[in-house]
Design a protein around this motif. Sequence first.
Motif, short mmCIF file in Angstrom:
data_model
loop_
_atom_site.label_atom_id
_atom_site.label_comp_id
_atom_site.label_asym_id
_atom_site.label_seq_id
_atom_site.Cartn_x
_atom_site.Cartn_y
_atom_site.Cartn_z
N ALA A 240 0.82 -1.21 0.00
CA ALA A 240 0.00 0.00 0.00
C ALA A 240 0.86 1.27 0.00
N LYS A 241 1.96 1.23 0.75
CA LYS A 241 2.86 2.39 0.81
C LYS A 241 3.49 2.68 -0.54
N ILE A 242 4.00 1.63 -1.18
CA ILE A 242 4.66 1.82 -2.47
C ILE A 242 3.66 2.21 -3.54
N ASP A 243 2.50 1.57 -3.54
CA ASP A 243 1.45 1.93 -4.50
C ASP A 243 1.06 3.40 -4.34
N GLY A 244 0.90 3.83 -3.09
CA GLY A 244 0.52 5.22 -2.83
C GLY A 244 1.57 6.20 -3.29
N ALA A 245 2.84 5.86 -3.03
CA ALA A 245 3.94 6.74 -3.43
C ALA A 245 4.03 6.83 -4.94
N MET A 246 3.90 5.71 -5.62
CA MET A 246 4.01 5.71 -7.08
C MET A 246 2.83 6.43 -7.73
N ASN A 247 1.66 6.28 -7.14
CA ASN A 247 0.50 7.00 -7.67
C ASN A 247 0.70 8.51 -7.55
N ALA A 248 1.24 8.94 -6.41
CA ALA A 248 1.52 10.36 -6.22
C ALA A 248 2.56 10.85 -7.23
N MET A 249 3.55 10.02 -7.52
CA MET A 249 4.58 10.38 -8.50
C MET A 249 3.98 10.52 -9.90
N LYS A 250 2.99 9.69 -10.22
CA LYS A 250 2.31 9.81 -11.51
C LYS A 250 1.50 11.09 -11.56
N GLN A 251 0.81 11.38 -10.46
CA GLN A 251 -0.09 12.53 -10.43
C GLN A 251 0.65 13.86 -10.51
N ASP A 252 1.80 13.96 -9.85
CA ASP A 252 2.50 15.25 -9.83
C ASP A 252 3.57 15.38 -10.92
N GLY A 253 3.68 14.37 -11.80
CA GLY A 253 4.59 14.48 -12.93
C GLY A 253 6.01 14.02 -12.68
N THR A 254 6.31 13.59 -11.44
CA THR A 254 7.68 13.16 -11.13
C THR A 254 8.07 11.92 -11.93
N ALA A 255 7.15 10.96 -12.03
CA ALA A 255 7.44 9.73 -12.77
C ALA A 255 7.69 10.04 -14.25
N ALA A 256 6.90 10.93 -14.80
CA ALA A 256 7.08 11.32 -16.20
C ALA A 256 8.44 11.99 -16.42
N LYS A 257 8.85 12.79 -15.45
CA LYS A 257 10.15 13.46 -15.53
C LYS A 257 11.29 12.46 -15.53
N ILE A 258 11.19 11.43 -14.67
CA ILE A 258 12.22 10.39 -14.63
C ILE A 258 12.25 9.63 -15.96
N ALA A 259 11.07 9.34 -16.51
CA ALA A 259 11.00 8.65 -17.80
C ALA A 259 11.65 9.49 -18.91
N GLN A 260 11.40 10.78 -18.91
CA GLN A 260 11.99 11.67 -19.91
C GLN A 260 13.52 11.61 -19.87
N GLN A 261 14.04 11.54 -18.65
CA GLN A 261 15.50 11.52 -18.49
C GLN A 261 16.12 10.26 -19.09
N TRP A 262 15.39 9.13 -19.01
CA TRP A 262 15.97 7.87 -19.46
C TRP A 262 15.54 7.44 -20.86
N PHE A 263 14.33 7.83 -21.28
CA PHE A 263 13.81 7.36 -22.56
C PHE A 263 13.53 8.48 -23.56
N GLY A 264 13.60 9.71 -23.07
CA GLY A 264 13.31 10.83 -23.97
C GLY A 264 11.84 11.04 -24.21
N LYS A 265 10.99 10.30 -23.49
CA LYS A 265 9.54 10.49 -23.60
C LYS A 265 8.89 9.91 -22.36
N ASP A 266 7.62 10.27 -22.17
CA ASP A 266 6.86 9.78 -21.02
C ASP A 266 6.27 8.42 -21.38
N ILE A 267 6.78 7.38 -20.76
CA ILE A 267 6.27 6.02 -21.01
C ILE A 267 5.50 5.47 -19.82
N ILE A 268 5.21 6.32 -18.86
CA ILE A 268 4.52 5.89 -17.65
C ILE A 268 3.08 5.52 -17.96
N LYS A 269 2.64 4.40 -17.41
CA LYS A 269 1.26 3.96 -17.62
C LYS A 269 0.36 4.54 -16.53
#
Length: 269
Positions: A240-269
């Motif tokens: 639950a903790k990890i799911d919650g943290a990752m959901n927050a990262m998706k919502q605030d754009g942090t996950a997309a930013k990490i994806a951009q750094q490694w893949f050059g595009k947002d590949i987050i589902k």
Amino acid sequence: MQKRTLLASVALAALLAACGKTEPAASTAPAAAPAPAPAAVVKLVVGLDDNFPPMGFRDEKNELVGFDIDMAREAAKRAGLEVEFKPIDWSAKEAELSGKRVDALWNGLTITEERKQNIAFTAPYMENHQIIVVPANSEIKTKADLAGKVVGAQEGSSAVDAIKKEEAVFNSFKELKTFGDNVAALMDLTTGRLEAVVVDEVVGRYYVAKKPELYAVLDENFGTEEYGVGLRKEDTELLAKIDGAMNAMKQDGTAAKIAQQWFGKDIIK
């Protein structure tokens, strides 16, 4: 006589009252509660294949880097967890998890119905395909062209599962060779010991982009899959903790930013 008896009775009553009186406690204030012990730091031990770029691998300084490394660090920080990364034999990943040598499998782990029997998964965080990489000058253009060919894949990976699901294609191979990691398989492809490699798209395209003169990717693939973080089924609070943290990262754009750094595009589902 009556007066003396009366005086004696009064004296006796006073004596009994004095003897029966309860002395007050030395202090009526409640005892101070002991200071709470410092909260133990909860460590999340992440099991990974450290030769799986760009998800998790060692850089020129021998430090662990990668997309999943960055995702895990950020999620652990948000969940209030200390994180440790532990390279493991990826083909024995479920045994490492159930044996409590690691707490999570976080390294491009494909969610499958078979794995769900033994592993609890977070919500998917990206999609992936099992692509077919061939030498740049190869005459192989389709899956049908793999008939009679030696094909490689990483041992214990979802690539092997995806290939075997397509029985007709799999049975047409001359041989399916498995390797400890994808890098070794791609090296054998380069030297001609293999004629094709089936590999996670995120890994395959990473290498193809680095050396486009050596490799080509077929239009056909062995299917679409989703990546998730794997944990023990009993660790529901951690999940639950990890799911919650990752959901927050998706919502605030942090996950997309990490994806951009490694893949050059947002590949987050």
